[in-house]
Design an enzyme around this catalytic site. Structure first.
Site, PDB file in Angstrom:
ATOM      1  N   ASP A   1       4.064   0.610   0.454  1.00 37.25           N
ATOM      2  CA  ASP A   1       5.100  -0.148   1.157  1.00 37.25           C
ATOM      3  C   ASP A   1       6.092   0.858   1.724  1.00 37.25           C
ATOM      4  O   ASP A   1       6.754   1.578   0.966  1.00 37.25           O
ATOM      5  CB  ASP A   1       5.794  -1.114   0.197  1.00 37.25           C
ATOM      6  CG  ASP A   1       6.821  -2.011   0.895  1.00 37.25           C
ATOM      7  OD1 ASP A   1       7.232  -1.683   2.025  1.00 37.25           O
ATOM      8  OD2 ASP A   1       7.217  -3.019   0.294  1.00 37.25           O
TER       9      ASP A   1
ATOM     10  N   HIS B   1       6.830  -8.682   6.770  1.00 38.31           N
ATOM     11  CA  HIS B   1       6.682  -7.253   6.477  1.00 38.31           C
ATOM     12  C   HIS B   1       5.240  -6.924   6.135  1.00 38.31           C
ATOM     13  O   HIS B   1       4.612  -7.611   5.321  1.00 38.31           O
ATOM     14  CB  HIS B   1       7.605  -6.877   5.316  1.00 38.31           C
ATOM     15  CG  HIS B   1       7.566  -5.427   4.940  1.00 38.31           C
ATOM     16  ND1 HIS B   1       7.789  -4.414   5.849  1.00 38.31           N
ATOM     17  CD2 HIS B   1       7.320  -4.814   3.747  1.00 38.31           C
ATOM     18  CE1 HIS B   1       7.684  -3.244   5.232  1.00 38.31           C
ATOM     19  NE2 HIS B   1       7.400  -3.454   3.967  1.00 38.31           N
TER      20      HIS B   1
ATOM     21  N   CYS C   1       6.790  -1.470  10.336  1.00 40.84           N
ATOM     22  CA  CYS C   1       5.958  -1.599   9.135  1.00 40.84           C
ATOM     23  C   CYS C   1       4.478  -1.714   9.469  1.00 40.84           C
ATOM     24  O   CYS C   1       3.627  -1.186   8.742  1.00 40.84           O
ATOM     25  CB  CYS C   1       6.410  -2.794   8.300  1.00 40.84           C
ATOM     26  SG  CYS C   1       6.470  -4.358   9.223  1.00 40.84           S
TER      27      CYS C   1
END
Length: 356
Positions: free
Chosen positions: A256, A239, A311
């Site tokens: 995030d 990620h 991501c």
């Protein structure tokens, strides 16, 4: 002596059972019998062929006759029900396929010409890609995967790497590194309209995690304390996230798109800045007034990721927006557009304007 295998007879009741419990066989037989090829094994003289082989051939022929008989019985049964059998698919000619492809291309061009990015709440307008730009993107994605499509920032970028910008793919770290370099290059070229930015590549954070000594020489040619912000892509195994040392606002930021905790990463960035000050300035830095900022995507504080593969794209645009101190005005709907836009920006080696 080879046995004779008679084709099976099918009553109406059995036809109904086949239709109900063996739909695949029903569908195959309804389309008509097909010619089955006999697997070719090592050839032997006729006299040496075993009875078993002749039996298998006899069973095969009986199966073909049985299939033909079943097709005829299904046809009769369907006609009695007032229905028609499904027709065999017609294989189109090359010219028909070519005409269909040309029609699809014309339709896609019309859709592209009429494409407009509609405003929605919290979303901005973005530069529309021209037909030539769309063609360049498509051409870039087509060809041998190992072929170098562009060389920039001392990187030979292959089609395999740039293909990670295709829908549903995880971004290659080289894509993020080149995009960060483009952000930094734009900031250096236009200091009146953009913040003074330094970008650390994707290798920086793993080394920093091992201790300051691993990265103390990374800034021997720059003074990060003269910057407005420092951009740090952070990879968490599977990620991508983004850390930012915002020197202008005296704030450590962690972004995030899935809303993960940022305390560990902010603590490491704080420690880095303290060590960097001692190493470069030979004086301690007072960070007591600095704040920590970890926006929550679930409450709309930053864009939220709703899948398991975008991501890297979110990280690129967290950095891009931070480099001009712009409020977030994008979301999941822009991800397909952003992926293609990044391909174009890499191939043209320049970032597009922020908005229309």
């Amino acid at each position: 002596m080879a046995q004779r295998y008679a084709p099976e007879k099918f009553s109406e009741a059995k036809l109904k059972m086949i239709r109900r419990y063996l739909p695949e066989r029903w569908a195959d037989a309804a389309r008509g019998p097909t010619t089955r090829s006999v697997p070719m094994k090592t050839r032997r003289p006729h006299a040496m062929r075993s009875t078993t082989s002749r039996d298998a051939l006899a069973r095969l022929h009986a199966g073909i006759h049985e299939e033909k008989f079943l097709h005829e019985r299904i046809q009769t049964f369907m006609e009695s029900q007032g229905k028609q059998l499904p027709q065999k698919p017609i294989t189109p000619s090359y010219q028909e396929l070519l005409s269909k492809r040309e029609a699809m291309d014309r339709e896609l061009k019309e859709l592209r010409d009429n494409l407009q990015f509609e405003d929605s709440e919290g979303e901005g307008e973005f530069p529309r890609l021209t037909d030539d730009q769309e063609d360049l993107i498509d051409e870039t994605l087509q060809g041998p995967r190992k072929q170098v499509v562009i060389s920039c920032f001392n990187v030979d970028l292959t089609r395999e790497s740039i293909a990670t910008l295709s829908p549903g793919a995880w971004l290659d770290d080289e894509i993020i590194n080149i995009y960060g370099q483009l952000i930094m290059e734009r900031a250096h070229a236009d200091q009146e309209n953009f913040l003074k930015v330094h970008f650390f590549n994707t290798h920086f954070y793993p080394f920093l995690s091992k201790g300051f000594a691993q990265v103390k020489r990374w800034t021997r040619k720059i003074d990060i304390f003269s910057m407005d912000c420092v951009l740090i892509p952070i990879h968490l195994g599977v990620h991508w996230t983004c850390g930012i040392i915002n020197l202008r606002e005296k704030r450590f930021e962690f972004y995030d798109s899935l809303g993960g905790p940022g305390a560990v990463h902010i603590r490491l960035m704080r420690h880095y800045l303290e060590e960097e000050s001692l190493n470069r300035k030979k004086v301690p830095i007072d960070l007591s007034s600095w704040t920590d900022y970890t926006p929550n995507p679930s409450t709309g504080e930053c864009p939220a990721q709703m899948n398991g593969y975008d991501c890297g794209v979110f990280t690129c645009f967290f950095m891009e927006y931070a480099s001009r101190a712009a409020p977030f005005d994008y979301g999941m709907d822009q991800m397909p557009y952003f992926r293609r836009r990044i391909i174009l920006e890499i191939m043209e080696q320049r970032l597009l304007p922020a908005s229309c």
